[in-house]
Design an enzyme around this catalytic site. Structure first.
Site, PDB file in Angstrom:
ATOM      1  N   CYS A 200     -11.230  16.671 -36.368  1.00  0.00           N
ATOM      2  CA  CYS A 200     -11.782  17.802 -35.757  1.00  0.00           C
ATOM      3  C   CYS A 200     -10.686  18.143 -34.722  1.00  0.00           C
ATOM      4  CB  CYS A 200     -12.807  16.674 -34.491  1.00  0.00           C
ATOM      5  SG  CYS A 200     -10.882  15.108 -33.787  1.00  0.00           S
ATOM      6  N   HIS A 213      -7.858  15.293 -34.449  1.00  0.00           N
ATOM      7  CA  HIS A 213      -7.057  14.821 -34.876  1.00  0.00           C
ATOM      8  C   HIS A 213      -7.189  15.172 -36.510  1.00  0.00           C
ATOM      9  CE1 HIS A 213     -10.680  11.055 -33.617  1.00  0.00           C
ATOM     10  NE2 HIS A 213      -8.865  10.707 -32.919  1.00  0.00           N
ATOM     11  N   CYS A 317       0.244  44.194 -11.403  1.00  0.00           N
ATOM     12  CA  CYS A 317      -0.164  43.716 -10.736  1.00  0.00           C
ATOM     13  C   CYS A 317       0.546  42.819  -9.636  1.00  0.00           C
ATOM     14  CB  CYS A 317      -1.181  42.000 -10.869  1.00  0.00           C
ATOM     15  SG  CYS A 317       0.050  40.481 -11.998  1.00  0.00           S
ATOM     16  N   HIS A 749       0.179  36.441 -13.405  1.00  0.00           N
ATOM     17  CA  HIS A 749      -0.447  37.065 -12.848  1.00  0.00           C
ATOM     18  C   HIS A 749      -0.097  37.040 -11.397  1.00  0.00           C
ATOM     19  CE1 HIS A 749      -3.269  39.668 -12.399  1.00  0.00           C
ATOM     20  NE2 HIS A 749      -4.720  39.461 -11.586  1.00  0.00           N
TER      21      HIS A 749
END
Length: 789
Positions: A200, A213, A317, A749
């Protein structure tokens, strides 16, 4: 047509060097999509909205304009949305932001009566046709600095795929029914292409995904490549192949051969899983930009005057968060909005208003505060793009002119400097003065005498004393649990991590607490001694800005962000930080004697280092030279220097205390760091010309710069500049926060939270909404307004 011919002398054909504006008004944020369209002056190539073009005619008498109007095309209601196939913005196959399509119409308009002529038309004079065609085909000056289309990098062929060794294990993989070999996971499964193990994928921070895993198997075996089951189809290039050593999705040109080794017939397999890139694309597609969440609560968007968002121009930003807060202060509102009209700013501006800081600040102020552009469009607002403002405020600055992320603090200080210089003819109008305050450093010499040094500042930069955390027991328990389980914070949810909580009061107390200065040259003792420095404020500003030093330097000059919460109350009182000035009974240090001060700057060997080296059998002279040439950093450094310089031809020459020349380029480098030239020269002389050691020397000798100041200045009389600073009581109320997300000030940000009309509002670029849970404990910059007495 005759009227146009009579004004042909005022029409220019643009040259390649001309800056042509055709996307945005120079005085407002009107565009061709605005109700009145946009008017391009065919002489200066500046653009104006319908409300403002007459002002330009009055000022310049330029009568001929190209009128550009964009109108939305009608779109069938049942037209399906175009689904992106590429993780990209602004390119074919990428996100189109669901923007409507527009069609343009043009005409020639002659002022002052707005006489209109159609374009294109063969009846127009050739000069006009050529001039207009050149304008329309040119790249607008507004867009030259726009960020280029963003797209994910293309996958590269993995070097590990070209020479992959596959084990002859006899493993055959069935076409379906897979399960992780180490747990019960049946999704997000990866086939290792070396040994055929099915395992997985990685666990996400929120607990979803796999159990790690597959990556753990790589760490145990170093088998480099895995393919995600469920992504294998006849189109092998679309299969998700991951290279663990390269930590990226890659191409495997021999994938068919590698799959056949395990009996996999790719031509008959069906796609059942998303690839890594598709999952990222899906997350971006499904991310709802209209919803700004705090603690899982949907925020309500707000509109109207003072609630206008700023479009992100590409890593801008930091600018947006800073400007939203500045235009929430009375000083900036008064200077560039309520007491200055757009027309007055334009009349005072030079020929090109796009290059005038006063004009562009007024434009930005009116754009943010008028409410004209804060209107709902599909339940959100589009915001205004601060392109012209960014261009003029960043002019001549290599970093702010770039599209890279920047430090909001650096930008705030740079902007205040620009604004102050822009108001040098009318300092009484300068809004930056509301942020300024006087700082006084008192130095108590071991002789009992004192000196007072004064300077002006506009931010209070605070260290964070982690030792003053109020949750030490929880921190200790968390760290013990983390050590016992061998877990990393990267694999924990945000709610699980325990961070230090430090009161703001502790940060302010640390600023005012006595600080020891070693090797301070005392004019009373005519030698070096240890002094005590305390810092206080001589005035309290209208607006107090607190900078939290969350970014620190670790060993090797590696920047690190402190993961810490600051408990900030709504109201603070800094009255205790006010300077008391020269006290009765205090005696000022005598005036500095230049020759003695310069002599004190000569390098002197640390006696303890010399004694330890001498005890090892080295000569006194050699040991003194070793200590001096390593800036007294320690026995180990001195020993290393000594062993490598034993054969120097001048090793036995007496130590010279004559001032020697230093490399000018090294001096220039230190000056670029912000150090004074004379201090830079002293440091280089004391450290043998080594820039890094010279930097350490300066930080370890803070009085090096003091010796060149008026160290004996009395506090009894303030300088003219200080007497003009605003002043008042010491109680302040929090009204603005600039918070930062990311590991460095140059990435991540920035977001602003501002108290408006009794409620907190979040300004996240173009998105503006009511904030129910402002991050008061996560701020990078805090803005306070002084309360009236």
């Amino acid at each position: 047509m005759e009227l146009l011919r009579s004004n042909m002398s005022r029409v220019q054909i643009p040259e390649p060097t001309h800056r042509i504006y055709k996307h945005e008004c120079c005085l407002s944020f009107d565009t061709p999509r605005s109700e009145g369209g946009l008017f391009v002056d065919m002489n200066s190539f500046l653009a104006f909205g319908k409300e403002y073009v007459a002002w330009n005619y009055e000022k310049t008498r330029n009568p001929v304009y190209l009128h550009i109007k964009e109108s939305p095309k009608s779109v069938p209601e049942d037209r399906p949305l175009k689904k992106p196939t590429l993780l990209a913005i602004g390119v074919d196959g990428g996100f189109d932001n669901n923007e409507p399509e527009y069609e343009e119409s043009y005409s020639i308009v002659i002022l002052p009566d707005f006489v209109s002529l159609p374009f294109p038309s063969v009846e127009l004079p050739e000069k006009v046709r050529i001039a207009v065609d050149t304008v329309l085909s040119a790249v607008g000056a507004e867009k030259r600095e726009q960020v280029a289309a963003w797209t994910a990098e293309e996958k590269k062929v993995s070097e590990h795929a070209l020479a992959l060794q596959q084990l002859k294990s006899g493993v055959l993989i069935p076409p379906s029914g897979w399960k992780c070999a180490k747990c019960d996971k049946t999704e997000n499964l990866w086939l290792n292409l070396t040994d055929g193990m099915i395992l997985c994928g990685r666990k996400n921070w929120d607990g979803t995904g796999g159990n790690n895993h597959a990556v753990e198997h790589y760490k145990e075996t170093a088998y480099p490549l895995a393919v995600k089951l469920g992504t294998i189809t006849a189109n092998l290039e679309a299969a998700d192949v991951y290279s663990y050593p390269e930590d990226d999705s890659v191409l495997d040109p021999h994938l068919a051969q590698h799959l056949a080794h395990f009996g996999i017939d790719f031509s008959s397999m069906q796609k059942t899983e998303m690839t890594t890139a598709e999952r990222e694309l899906d997350q971006n597609t499904n991310f709802d930009w209209n919803r700004i969440q705090e603690s899982g609560k949907e925020l309500v968007p707000v509109f109207g005057p003072g609630y206008t968002g700023l479009v992100n121009l590409g890593n801008s930003c930091y600018l947006a968060a800073t400007m939203q807060i500045l235009f929430s202060t009375h000083s900036f509102i008064s200077r560039y909005f309520s007491h200055q009209s757009l027309k007055l700013a334009f009349e005072m501006a030079p020929a090109d208003p796009t290059l005038d800081i006063n004009m562009q600040l007024t434009k930005l102020g009116h754009g943010l505060l008028s409410g004209k552009y804060s209107i709902p469009v599909a339940e959100r607002q589009e915001g205004i793009p601060p392109r012209m403002f960014k261009s003029v405020v960043a002019a001549g600055h290599a970093e702010f002119s770039s599209m890279r992320q920047q430090d909001a603090l650096d930008f705030f200080l740079h902007l205040l400097d620009k604004v102050e210089r822009g108001n040098n003819m009318r300092p009484d109008l300068d809004p930056t003065r509301s942020f300024k305050f006087g700082v006084e450093e008192k130095i108590l010499c071991s002789s009992g005498k004192v000196s007072y040094n004064k300077r002006d500042d506009c931010i209070l930069s605070l260290n964070i004393p982690l030792q003053e955390a109020t949750n030490k027991d929880e921190l200790e328990a968390f760290n013990n649990q983390k050590s016992d389980q061998g877990s990393e914070e990267n694999n924990m949810s945000t709610d699980e991590i325990v961070r230090p909580r430090v009161p703001l009061e502790a940060c302010l107390a640390m600023f005012s607490s006595p600080e020891q200065i070693r090797d301070y040259y005392s004019t009373a003792l005519k030698g070096k001694t240890t002094a005590i420095k305390t810092t206080s404020l001589t005035s309290f500003p209208d607006y107090l800005v607190l900078h939290m030093r969350k970014f620190v330097m670790e060993a090797g000059w590696v920047p690190k962000k402190l993961d810490v919460y600051i408990d900030v109350p709504d109201v603070i009182d800094i009255s205790h930080m006010r300077s008391k000035g020269l006290q009765p009974g205090e005696e000022l240090l005598p005036d500095d004697v230049r020759e003695e001060a310069m002599e004190s700057a000569q390098p002197v060997a640390n006696e303890e280092i010399v004694a330890q080296l001498v005890s090892m059998g080295f000569s006194q002279l050699h040991c003194q030279k070793a200590a001096i040439n390593t800036s007294n950093t320690g026995v180990e450094d001195a020993m290393t220097w000594l062993l490598s310089h034993m054969d120097d031809p001048d090793i036995d020459a007496p130590i010279s205390h004559q001032t020697s020349d230093v490399d000018q380029s090294s001096v220039d480098t230190l000056i670029s760091f912000g150090f004074a030239e004379e201090v830079a020269r002293k440091a280089l002389k004391a450290s043998g010309g080594d820039i890094e050691k010279a930097t350490d020397w300066i930080f370890n000798n803070p009085n090096a710069s003091i010796s060149d100041m008026d160290v004996s200045s009395s506090n009894s009389a303030q300088t003219p500049a200080q007497s003009e600073l605003p002043d008042g009581g010491g109680r302040y109320k929090l009204f603005g926060i600039v918070s930062h997300m990311g590991t460095s000030t140059h990435c991540g940000h920035y977001v602003a939270h501002i108290m408006k009309e009794g409620r907190w509002v979040i300004f996240n670029d173009s998105k503006v909404g009511i904030s129910t849970n402002p991050p008061k404990d996560m701020g990078y910059l805090y803005f306070f307004q002084r309360l009236d007495n």
